[in-house]
Design a protein around this motif. Structure first.
Motif, PDB file in Angstrom:
ATOM      1  N   MET A 182       0.853  -1.198   0.000  1.00  0.00           N
ATOM      2  CA  MET A 182       0.000   0.000   0.000  1.00  0.00           C
ATOM      3  C   MET A 182       0.891   1.252   0.000  1.00  0.00           C
ATOM      4  N   LEU A 183       0.575   2.179  -0.900  1.00  0.00           N
ATOM      5  CA  LEU A 183       1.356   3.422  -0.985  1.00  0.00           C
ATOM      6  C   LEU A 183       0.960   4.348   0.170  1.00  0.00           C
ATOM      7  N   TRP A 184       1.971   4.824   0.877  1.00  0.00           N
ATOM      8  CA  TRP A 184       1.742   5.562   2.120  1.00  0.00           C
ATOM      9  C   TRP A 184       2.513   6.881   2.119  1.00  0.00           C
ATOM     10  N   ARG A 185       1.943   7.886   2.764  1.00  0.00           N
ATOM     11  CA  ARG A 185       2.651   9.172   2.871  1.00  0.00           C
ATOM     12  C   ARG A 185       2.620   9.638   4.319  1.00  0.00           C
ATOM     13  N   LYS A 186       3.792  10.070   4.788  1.00  0.00           N
ATOM     14  CA  LYS A 186       3.886  10.545   6.176  1.00  0.00           C
ATOM     15  C   LYS A 186       4.628  11.875   6.180  1.00  0.00           C
ATOM     16  N   THR A 187       4.099  12.821   6.905  1.00  0.00           N
ATOM     17  CA  THR A 187       4.715  14.151   7.000  1.00  0.00           C
ATOM     18  C   THR A 187       4.827  14.531   8.477  1.00  0.00           C
ATOM     19  N   TYR A 188       5.970  15.115   8.825  1.00  0.00           N
ATOM     20  CA  TYR A 188       6.113  15.617  10.203  1.00  0.00           C
ATOM     21  C   TYR A 188       6.916  16.908  10.184  1.00  0.00           C
ATOM     22  N   ILE A 189       6.821  17.633  11.277  1.00  0.00           N
ATOM     23  CA  ILE A 189       7.785  18.708  11.528  1.00  0.00           C
ATOM     24  C   ILE A 189       8.522  18.365  12.818  1.00  0.00           C
ATOM     25  N   SER A 190       9.725  18.912  12.961  1.00  0.00           N
ATOM     26  CA  SER A 190      10.498  18.686  14.182  1.00  0.00           C
ATOM     27  C   SER A 190      11.421  19.878  14.389  1.00  0.00           C
ATOM     28  N   THR A 191      12.061  19.880  15.561  1.00  0.00           N
ATOM     29  CA  THR A 191      12.966  20.981  15.903  1.00  0.00           C
ATOM     30  C   THR A 191      14.405  20.488  15.828  1.00  0.00           C
ATOM     31  N   SER A 192      15.216  21.197  15.082  1.00  0.00           N
ATOM     32  CA  SER A 192      16.624  20.794  14.928  1.00  0.00           C
ATOM     33  C   SER A 192      17.374  20.907  16.256  1.00  0.00           C
ATOM     34  N   ARG A 193      18.177  19.881  16.565  1.00  0.00           N
ATOM     35  CA  ARG A 193      19.121  19.937  17.692  1.00  0.00           C
ATOM     36  C   ARG A 193      20.550  19.764  17.174  1.00  0.00           C
ATOM     37  N   CYS A 194      20.736  20.057  15.882  1.00  0.00           N
ATOM     38  CA  CYS A 194      22.062  19.900  15.272  1.00  0.00           C
ATOM     39  C   CYS A 194      23.009  20.936  15.856  1.00  0.00           C
ATOM     40  N   GLU A 195      24.230  20.477  16.199  1.00  0.00           N
ATOM     41  CA  GLU A 195      25.216  21.431  16.707  1.00  0.00           C
ATOM     42  C   GLU A 195      25.832  22.208  15.553  1.00  0.00           C
ATOM     43  N   ASN A 196      26.026  21.526  14.447  1.00  0.00           N
ATOM     44  CA  ASN A 196      26.524  22.195  13.245  1.00  0.00           C
ATOM     45  C   ASN A 196      25.601  21.791  12.096  1.00  0.00           C
ATOM     46  N   LEU A 197      24.609  22.638  11.825  1.00  0.00           N
ATOM     47  CA  LEU A 197      23.520  22.246  10.919  1.00  0.00           C
ATOM     48  C   LEU A 197      24.044  21.860   9.536  1.00  0.00           C
TER      49      LEU A 197
ATOM     50  N   ASP B 197      16.362   9.697  16.301  1.00  0.00           N
ATOM     51  CA  ASP B 197      17.602  10.416  15.972  1.00  0.00           C
ATOM     52  C   ASP B 197      17.718  11.655  16.854  1.00  0.00           C
ATOM     53  N   MET B 198      18.858  11.754  17.561  1.00  0.00           N
ATOM     54  CA  MET B 198      19.041  12.854  18.530  1.00  0.00           C
ATOM     55  C   MET B 198      19.330  14.203  17.866  1.00  0.00           C
TER      56      MET B 198
END
Ligand code: FAD
Length: 137
Positions: free
Chosen positions: A1-16, A68-69
Motif C-alpha cells: 500500500m502506498l503511504w505518505r507521512k509528514t512531520y515537523i520537528s525541531t533541529s538539535r544539530c550542533e553544526n547544521l 535520531d538525537m
C-alpha cells in the motif's frame, strides 16, 4: 500500500550544515534502496519532511528518524494511504527555505500550533502542492 507521512520537528544539530550533509547522504542512499521518495525542508530551526512509499518502509524509516538525537519535538501532520507519489522524482529533495517564503511562514505557523487547522491532513495536502511547485521552479 502506498503511504505518505509528514512531520515537523525541531533541529538539535550542533553544526547544521555538517549534520545536514551527513543526513542527506545516508537518507538518499537508504531511501533509494527501499523505494522511498520525499522532501526535507529546513526553515529556521525546524525540519519539515514528507516520506512516501511502501507503508512498512515508511514506518520503519520513520522509527529510525524519530529516535535520531539530531532533532526532537516531532509532530506528525499526515500519516495516510495515498494514490500517487507527490515527490516521485526525488529520493529526498532538499531545500533551505528563505525567510519570509510562503512555505516558511506556514511551517512557522504549524510549529507554533496557533490553530489546530494548521495540523491536519488537508493542510499537509495543500503543503504538498505548494512544495512540489516550489521544487519544480
Ligand atoms: P546509524 O547511523 O547507526 O543510526 C543509529 C541510530 O542513531 C539511529 O536511530 C539514528 O537515528 C541515530 N543517529 C545516527 N547518527 C546520529 C547522530 N550523528 N547524532 C545523533 N543520533 C544519530 N534516514 C533515512 O533513511 N531516510 C530519511 O529520509 C531520513 N530523514 C531524516 C531526517 C531528519 C530530520 C533526520 C534528523 C534524520 C533523517 N534520517 C533519515 C537519518 C536516520 O535518522 C538515520 O540516521 C539513518 O537512517 C541511518 O540509520 P541506521 O540505524 O542505519 O544507522
Amino acid at each position: 500500500m502506498l503511504w505518505r507521512k509528514t512531520y515537523i520537528s525541531t533541529s538539535r544539530c550542533e553544526n547544521l550544515s555538517e549534520d545536514l550533509a551527513a543526513i542527506l547522504d545516508v537518507s538518499r542512499k537508504r531511501n533509494a534502496e527501499t523505494g522511498l521518495t520525499g522532501v526535507m525542508l529546513v526553515s529556521g530551526g525546524s525540519f519539515y519532511q514528507t516520506l512516501e512509499g511502501n507503508r512498512n518502509e515508511v514506518t520503519q524509516t520513520f522509527f529510525r528518524i524519530a529516535s535520531d538525537m539530531r532533532h526532537d519535538g516531532i509532530i506528525v501532520l499526515q500519516d495516510a494511504a495515498c494514490d500517487y507519489r507527490a515527490f516521485a522524482s526525488w529520493s529526498l529533495a532538499y531545500r533551505d527555505l528563505p525567510q519570509d517564503h510562503e512555505i516558511a511562514n506556514r511551517i512557522a505557523r504549524i510549529a507554533a500550533g496557533d490553530k489546530p487547522a494548521y495540523r491536519t491532513n488537508v493542510m499537509a495536502a495543500e503543503m504538498d502542492i505548494l512544495i512540489t511547485s516550489f521544487l519544480s521552479v
